[in-house]
Design a protein around this motif. Structure first.
Motif, mmCIF file in Angstrom:
data_model
loop_
_atom_site.group_PDB
_atom_site.id
_atom_site.type_symbol
_atom_site.label_atom_id
_atom_site.label_comp_id
_atom_site.label_asym_id
_atom_site.label_seq_id
_atom_site.Cartn_x
_atom_site.Cartn_y
_atom_site.Cartn_z
ATOM 1 N N GLN A 207 27.465 -9.003 -10.482
ATOM 2 C CA GLN A 207 27.199 -10.312 -11.051
ATOM 3 C C GLN A 207 26.075 -10.195 -12.082
ATOM 4 N N PRO A 208 26.399 -10.166 -13.368
ATOM 5 C CA PRO A 208 25.365 -10.023 -14.398
ATOM 6 C C PRO A 208 24.328 -11.134 -14.293
ATOM 7 N N ALA A 209 23.081 -10.775 -14.511
ATOM 8 C CA ALA A 209 22.000 -11.745 -14.458
ATOM 9 C C ALA A 209 20.849 -11.247 -15.317
ATOM 10 N N LEU A 210 19.911 -12.129 -15.582
ATOM 11 C CA LEU A 210 18.708 -11.784 -16.316
ATOM 12 C C LEU A 210 17.502 -11.966 -15.395
ATOM 13 N N GLY A 211 16.516 -11.123 -15.608
ATOM 14 C CA GLY A 211 15.314 -11.227 -14.795
ATOM 15 C C GLY A 211 14.092 -10.825 -15.597
ATOM 16 N N SER A 212 12.940 -11.283 -15.148
ATOM 17 C CA SER A 212 11.677 -10.865 -15.739
ATOM 18 C C SER A 212 10.796 -10.355 -14.612
ATOM 19 N N ALA A 213 9.881 -9.453 -14.944
ATOM 20 C CA ALA A 213 9.033 -8.871 -13.906
ATOM 21 C C ALA A 213 7.799 -8.252 -14.539
ATOM 22 N N VAL A 214 6.760 -8.134 -13.731
ATOM 23 C CA VAL A 214 5.579 -7.354 -14.092
ATOM 24 C C VAL A 214 5.251 -6.499 -12.878
ATOM 25 N N CYS A 215 4.959 -5.226 -13.130
ATOM 26 C CA CYS A 215 4.702 -4.273 -12.054
ATOM 27 C C CYS A 215 3.397 -3.540 -12.353
ATOM 28 N N CYS A 216 2.468 -3.578 -11.388
ATOM 29 C CA CYS A 216 1.158 -2.944 -11.563
ATOM 30 C C CYS A 216 0.958 -1.903 -10.456
ATOM 31 N N GLU B 39 0.855 -1.182 0.000
ATOM 32 C CA GLU B 39 0.000 0.000 0.000
ATOM 33 C C GLU B 39 0.894 1.235 0.000
ATOM 34 N N LEU B 40 0.754 2.096 -1.028
ATOM 35 C CA LEU B 40 1.644 3.229 -1.220
ATOM 36 C C LEU B 40 1.108 4.471 -0.494
ATOM 37 N N PRO B 41 1.975 5.454 -0.244
ATOM 38 C CA PRO B 41 1.576 6.639 0.531
ATOM 39 C C PRO B 41 0.417 7.414 -0.083
ATOM 40 N N ASP B 42 0.271 7.411 -1.410
ATOM 41 C CA ASP B 42 -0.802 8.194 -2.040
ATOM 42 C C ASP B 42 -2.113 7.419 -2.136
ATOM 43 N N GLY B 43 -2.170 6.231 -1.532
ATOM 44 C CA GLY B 43 -3.383 5.429 -1.562
ATOM 45 C C GLY B 43 -3.403 4.382 -2.651
ATOM 46 N N ASP B 44 -2.486 4.471 -3.603
ATOM 47 C CA ASP B 44 -2.396 3.438 -4.640
ATOM 48 C C ASP B 44 -1.865 2.137 -4.040
ATOM 49 N N SER B 45 -1.968 1.060 -4.803
ATOM 50 C CA SER B 45 -1.437 -0.245 -4.383
ATOM 51 C C SER B 45 -0.443 -0.740 -5.426
ATOM 52 N N LEU B 46 0.655 -1.296 -4.954
ATOM 53 C CA LEU B 46 1.663 -1.901 -5.825
ATOM 54 C C LEU B 46 1.456 -3.407 -5.836
ATOM 55 N N LEU B 47 1.383 -3.997 -7.017
ATOM 56 C CA LEU B 47 1.300 -5.439 -7.199
ATOM 57 C C LEU B 47 2.426 -5.853 -8.142
ATOM 58 N N THR B 48 3.203 -6.827 -7.762
ATOM 59 C CA THR B 48 4.322 -7.228 -8.623
ATOM 60 C C THR B 48 4.693 -8.685 -8.377
ATOM 61 N N VAL B 49 5.133 -9.339 -9.449
ATOM 62 C CA VAL B 49 5.789 -10.642 -9.366
ATOM 63 C C VAL B 49 6.982 -10.590 -10.313
ATOM 64 N N GLY B 50 7.983 -11.419 -10.057
ATOM 65 C CA GLY B 50 9.162 -11.435 -10.923
ATOM 66 C C GLY B 50 10.020 -12.650 -10.672
ATOM 67 N N ASP B 51 11.042 -12.772 -11.486
ATOM 68 C CA ASP B 51 11.896 -13.958 -11.429
ATOM 69 C C ASP B 51 13.281 -13.584 -11.910
ATOM 70 N N LEU B 52 14.272 -13.797 -11.045
ATOM 71 C CA LEU B 52 15.673 -13.633 -11.421
ATOM 72 C C LEU B 52 16.222 -15.019 -11.728
#
Length: 486
Positions: free
Chosen positions: A346-355, A289-302
């Motif tokens: 350490q170089p790596a690859l990742g995927s993510a979705v952020c809402c 829950e963010l300070p301005d009342g919005d909500s952050l939803l996220t999943v990802g994978d390194l």
């Protein structure tokens, strides 16, 4: 010279040739089967478990080779070999010497007469001990001169027990050959008694077991290496689990945003570990829950597994939270995460979705980096949201990420997941069907009727876990469900 028999017992009858032939056939068949296992064992020198397997197979084959030759010698009887005496001239040379490395070249015999102080050795014993066949055999008093300093007391004790207490000899010691080589010799023997029961002589069979002991040491060393490797892996897993538990959201079960006031989002999530790896991966889920009342939803994978990957995941998730709290929009947030991962040691690859969800307008703004799109379920049907542009995190410097927006309705259900959730075997299409990714997503979309009948987001997550939780997954996976309330 006395025969190799105690006076109080008669000679044993030789075994039937047919029974020994049967044992030889069984031994050779077993050796072939073990050798086949050895050929199938992994050859990767960096794998401790594979090295241990091959070492055990090598040792087993080595012992079965010896057993085969033992049985052959038992069937055929000992070959005629010359014997030399300390008091007499050297016997003629052996017409055909045993081949180097064969059992016959590694087994020799000796007898020491206590009454005449004569000693006799077989030709093989000269070869084992590295002595000149023309030289006289060593007496019992001279034999310790060949033995390693640390092993002399043991040899002396064995010989003394045999001569004085009539105890059989069974022990090993190391000998130094004239060529400087060191060999390990196994000595078995017993006293030969005269008619009065007194010890008249001592005979022994000496076997060169250097190669066998070397194989056994290899097994022991590879076993120790495997145990150390497993201990390290267990420690690394424990550290990764502790780090993951410290970083992922502390809430379990359902979560509602905002925590005070009207209920607008019903949230639930679950982490499913890999079934093929003992190490923890870099998958994450988060709701904030963010300070301005919005909500952050996220999943990802390194990509990858282990402490280093879990640590990298913690870095990304911490940065993502910080930038979201500061008001950064999803597209720009993905770009900065990409820059952070590109600049990491350490170089790596990742995927993510952020809402980012705004409850006043029920607006969902989102971006993705090489990740499956969120799935939107409404009125008993589901679909994947149109995907904005976005490459994998860490794949290229200075990448730009698109951003999409969708308005949700009361009762809508949003499902975010990492790509390890649906096993690849479920995603293998039949000819003419969609590709594996599309088929995998379709399997999730097929759950729409069950989601429509669920009362809470937690019930929906439970449905996903029931459907995929027992599957053989090659990778870790996360699922996060958000249901829009009034």
């Amino acid at each position: 010279m006395s025969s190799h028999l105690s006076a109080d017992r008669s000679a044993a009858q030789p075994p039937q040739r047919g029974s020994v032939d049967a044992l030889i056939s069984q031994t050779r068949r077993l050796r072939g089967e073990v050798d086949a296992v050895r050929r199938d064992a992994p050859v990767d020198g960096a794998d401790p478990h594979g090295r241990w397997q091959r070492a055990l197979c090598d040792l087993a084959v080595h012992q079965l080779n010896d057993l085969d030759e033992h049985l052959a010698q038992l069937r055929d009887g000992p070959p005629p070999v010359p014997v030399q005496s300390a008091a007499g001239p050297a016997a003629p040379a052996v017409p055909t010497a045993p081949r180097h490395g064969s059992l016959l070249s590694r087994v020799g015999s000796a007898e020491w007469n206590l009454l005449t102080d004569e000693a006799s050795w077989s030709g093989e014993l000269y070869q084992i001990l590295g002595r000149d066949p023309a030289a006289p055999p060593l007496t019992l008093d001279e034999l310790p001169s060949l033995v390693h300093d640390e092993d002399r007391p043991m040899l002396t004790a064995m010989v003394t027990d045999c001569l004085i207490d009539a105890k059989p000899i069974d022990g090993e010691f190391r000998i130094r050959r004239a060529d400087g080589g060191m060999r390990t010799v196994h000595m078995m023997g017993e006293p030969v008694l005269d008619a009065d029961g007194s010890t008249a002589s001592m005979w022994a069979v000496l076997r060169d077991v250097s190669e066998l002991r070397r194989s056994q040491r290899t097994v022991s060393e590879t076993r120790d290496s495997l145990q150390r490797h497993r201990h390290i892996a267990q420690t690394e897993r424990r550290l990764a689990v502790e780090l993951q538990e410290a970083v992922l959201p502390p809430w379990r079960g359902s979560l509602r945003f905002p925590q005070r006031g009207p209920e607008t989002l019903d949230l639930a999530a679950h982490y499913l570990p890999s079934s093929s790896s003992a190490l923890i991966g870099g998958d994450w889920y988060d709701a904030l829950e963010l300070p301005d009342g919005d909500s952050l939803l996220t999943v990802g994978d390194l990509t990858g597994h282990g402490v280093a990957v879990t640590s990298g995941m913690a870095m990304l998730l911490g940065a993502l939270r910080g930038m979201a709290v500061a008001g950064t929009q999803p597209g720009q947030l993905m770009a900065w995460l990409n820059q952070l991962l590109d600049a990491s040691v350490q170089p790596a690859l990742g995927s993510a979705v952020c809402c980012r969800y705004r409850p006043e307008t029920r607006t969902l703004t989102w971006a993705q980096a090489g990740h499956p799109a969120p799935l939107l379920f409404r009125n008993g049907t589901g679909r994947a949201l149109p995907t904005p542009d976005g490459v994998l995190l860490g794949a290229t410097s200075g990448a730009a990420y698109g951003q999409a927006e969708v308005t949700l309705e009361e009762g809508d259900l949003l499902l975010l997941h990492t790509d390890g959730l649906v096993p690849r075997r479920w995603g293998s299409p039949r000819p003419g069907e969609a590709g594996s990714d599309e088929a995998a997503v379709q399997r999730l979309l097929d759950l729409a009727p069950r989601f429509d009948g669920a009362r809470t987001a937690q019930d929906c997550v439970r449905t996903v876990v029931e459907e995929f939780g027992e599957s053989e997954r090659e990778d870790d996976a996360c699922v996060l469900v958000a249901r829009v309330g009034s």
